[in-house]
Scaffold this motif. Structure first.
Motif, PDB file in Angstrom:
ATOM      1  N   GLU A  16      -4.648 -17.092   3.327  1.00 53.94           N
ATOM      2  CA  GLU A  16      -5.129 -15.761   2.947  1.00 53.94           C
ATOM      3  C   GLU A  16      -6.537 -15.604   3.497  1.00 53.94           C
ATOM      4  O   GLU A  16      -7.374 -16.490   3.340  1.00 53.94           O
ATOM      5  N   HIS A  56      -7.418  -9.643   2.734  1.00 52.74           N
ATOM      6  CA  HIS A  56      -6.661  -8.613   3.434  1.00 52.74           C
ATOM      7  C   HIS A  56      -5.303  -8.396   2.767  1.00 52.74           C
ATOM      8  O   HIS A  56      -4.810  -7.265   2.696  1.00 52.74           O
ATOM      9  N   SER A  57      -4.715  -9.470   2.251  1.00 51.16           N
ATOM     10  CA  SER A  57      -3.420  -9.355   1.581  1.00 51.16           C
ATOM     11  C   SER A  57      -3.527  -8.525   0.304  1.00 51.16           C
ATOM     12  O   SER A  57      -2.659  -7.699   0.007  1.00 51.16           O
ATOM     13  N   HIS A  58      -4.603  -8.738  -0.459  1.00 49.09           N
ATOM     14  CA  HIS A  58      -4.799  -7.967  -1.688  1.00 49.09           C
ATOM     15  C   HIS A  58      -5.062  -6.506  -1.363  1.00 49.09           C
ATOM     16  O   HIS A  58      -4.535  -5.598  -2.024  1.00 49.09           O
ATOM     17  N   ARG A  59      -5.858  -6.272  -0.322  1.00 54.39           N
ATOM     18  CA  ARG A  59      -6.121  -4.883   0.090  1.00 54.39           C
ATOM     19  C   ARG A  59      -4.816  -4.174   0.462  1.00 54.39           C
ATOM     20  O   ARG A  59      -4.567  -3.042   0.036  1.00 54.39           O
ATOM     21  N   ASP A  60      -3.979  -4.845   1.233  1.00 56.99           N
ATOM     22  CA  ASP A  60      -2.719  -4.225   1.644  1.00 56.99           C
ATOM     23  C   ASP A  60      -1.807  -3.963   0.444  1.00 56.99           C
ATOM     24  O   ASP A  60      -1.050  -2.985   0.432  1.00 56.99           O
ATOM     25  N   LEU A  61      -1.900  -4.826  -0.559  1.00 55.22           N
ATOM     26  CA  LEU A  61      -1.065  -4.670  -1.752  1.00 55.22           C
ATOM     27  C   LEU A  61      -1.442  -3.437  -2.558  1.00 55.22           C
ATOM     28  O   LEU A  61      -0.578  -2.697  -3.046  1.00 55.22           O
ATOM     29  N   GLU A  87      -3.532  -0.836  -1.508  1.00 54.01           N
ATOM     30  CA  GLU A  87      -3.881   0.347  -0.736  1.00 54.01           C
ATOM     31  C   GLU A  87      -2.962   1.537  -0.984  1.00 54.01           C
ATOM     32  O   GLU A  87      -3.446   2.681  -1.122  1.00 54.01           O
ATOM     33  N   PRO A  88      -1.636   1.350  -1.082  1.00 57.01           N
ATOM     34  CA  PRO A  88      -0.770   2.525  -1.284  1.00 57.01           C
ATOM     35  C   PRO A  88      -1.027   3.272  -2.588  1.00 57.01           C
ATOM     36  O   PRO A  88      -0.677   4.456  -2.703  1.00 57.01           O
ATOM     37  N   ARG A 105      -4.175   3.382  -4.128  1.00 57.87           N
ATOM     38  CA  ARG A 105      -5.619   3.604  -4.285  1.00 57.87           C
ATOM     39  C   ARG A 105      -5.978   5.064  -4.040  1.00 57.87           C
ATOM     40  O   ARG A 105      -5.465   5.707  -3.142  1.00 57.87           O
ATOM     41  N   TYR A 135     -12.591  -0.490  -4.062  1.00 59.39           N
ATOM     42  CA  TYR A 135     -11.602  -1.525  -4.352  1.00 59.39           C
ATOM     43  C   TYR A 135     -12.150  -2.433  -5.447  1.00 59.39           C
ATOM     44  O   TYR A 135     -13.372  -2.598  -5.582  1.00 59.39           O
TER      45      TYR A 135
END
Length: 236
Positions: free
Chosen positions: A3, A154-159, A161-162, A164, A170
């Motif tokens: 990660e 980046h993985s948490h952001r992608d999780l 983002e939809p 937010r 964040y």
């Protein structure tokens, strides 16, 4: 796959000269070596590693001003300055880098300071801890006085983002919220809250490495986000 993490600090339109941006960068660089030795030296980017290592960034305001001045947008002055660098680590996966846009006063862009953090290696082992990342975000907040900042994978952001709200902060492993956003309410354990001078507040979700593969971490982040949102601290 490991990660990967980054630090981002963001603020709105703020007209500042290259000299003013250099003074803030000098303050940040002066404190970074005490956060971790891998942040003690920085280099301008080159066409190759060898070329980049010849372009050391001297952390003095007058030298930084020259570098920053070269990064002014040549067409639209209100877009501010852009510059970047890296720490010259021998292994790219153990390297850190920064990218900044400052002095912009157009509603079309956001000012920011970004640190790309090491992924794997001795520097990563030291840096990717709650205490070091809190120190890094604290130093960035003191120097640049952003509206908000975060250390996030980046993985948490992608999780998230939809779901937010656009342009809202964040909530990550470590989060910074400026004082004008409001008072941070009591948060559940193991969350730790620290003041940053009189500028704002750090929120550290967990001292251990935050990963999206741990459902308890993701659930904790969402719970904290909900509490802060209800408290009015996450307005875009």
């Amino acid at each position: 796959m490991d990660e990967t993490y980054y630090l981002g600090a963001y603020w709105g339109a703020r007209k500042e000269s290259a000299k003013e941006c250099a003074a803030r960068t000098e303050v940040l660089f002066a404190s970074l070596a005490s956060v971790d030795p891998s942040f003690a030296r920085w280099f301008q980017l080159g066409k190759s590693r060898k070329e980049g290592l010849k372009r050391s960034i001297e952390p003095r305001s007058q030298d930084l001003e020259k570098i920053i001045s070269r990064g002014r947008d040549k067409v639209v002055e209100e877009l501010g300055f852009r510059f970047s660098g890296w720490n010259g680590a021998p292994d790219d996966r153990d390297a850190s880098a920064f990218d900044v846009t400052c002095g912009g006063y157009s509603a079309r862009v956001s000012n920011f300071w970004l640190f790309d953090l090491p992924v794997q290696g001795p520097s990563a082992d030291r840096v990717l801890t709650g205490s070091i990342l809190a120190g890094l975000l604290r130093a960035t907040a003191v120097a640049w006085e952003p509206d908000w900042g975060v250390v996030l994978s980046h993985s948490h952001r992608d999780l998230v983002e939809p779901h937010r709200v656009p342009r809202a902060p964040y909530i990550g492993w470590v989060t910074y919220l400026a004082r004008h956003r409001g008072t941070v309410p009591p948060l559940p354990a193991p969350v730790h809250i620290e003041p940053v001078e009189n500028k704002g507040t750090l929120i550290i979700l967990t001292p251990e490495r935050f990963t999206v593969s741990n459902p308890e971490h993701v659930s904790l982040a969402e719970r904290v986000r909900g509490l802060l949102e209800r408290g009015g601290l996450l307005e875009p």
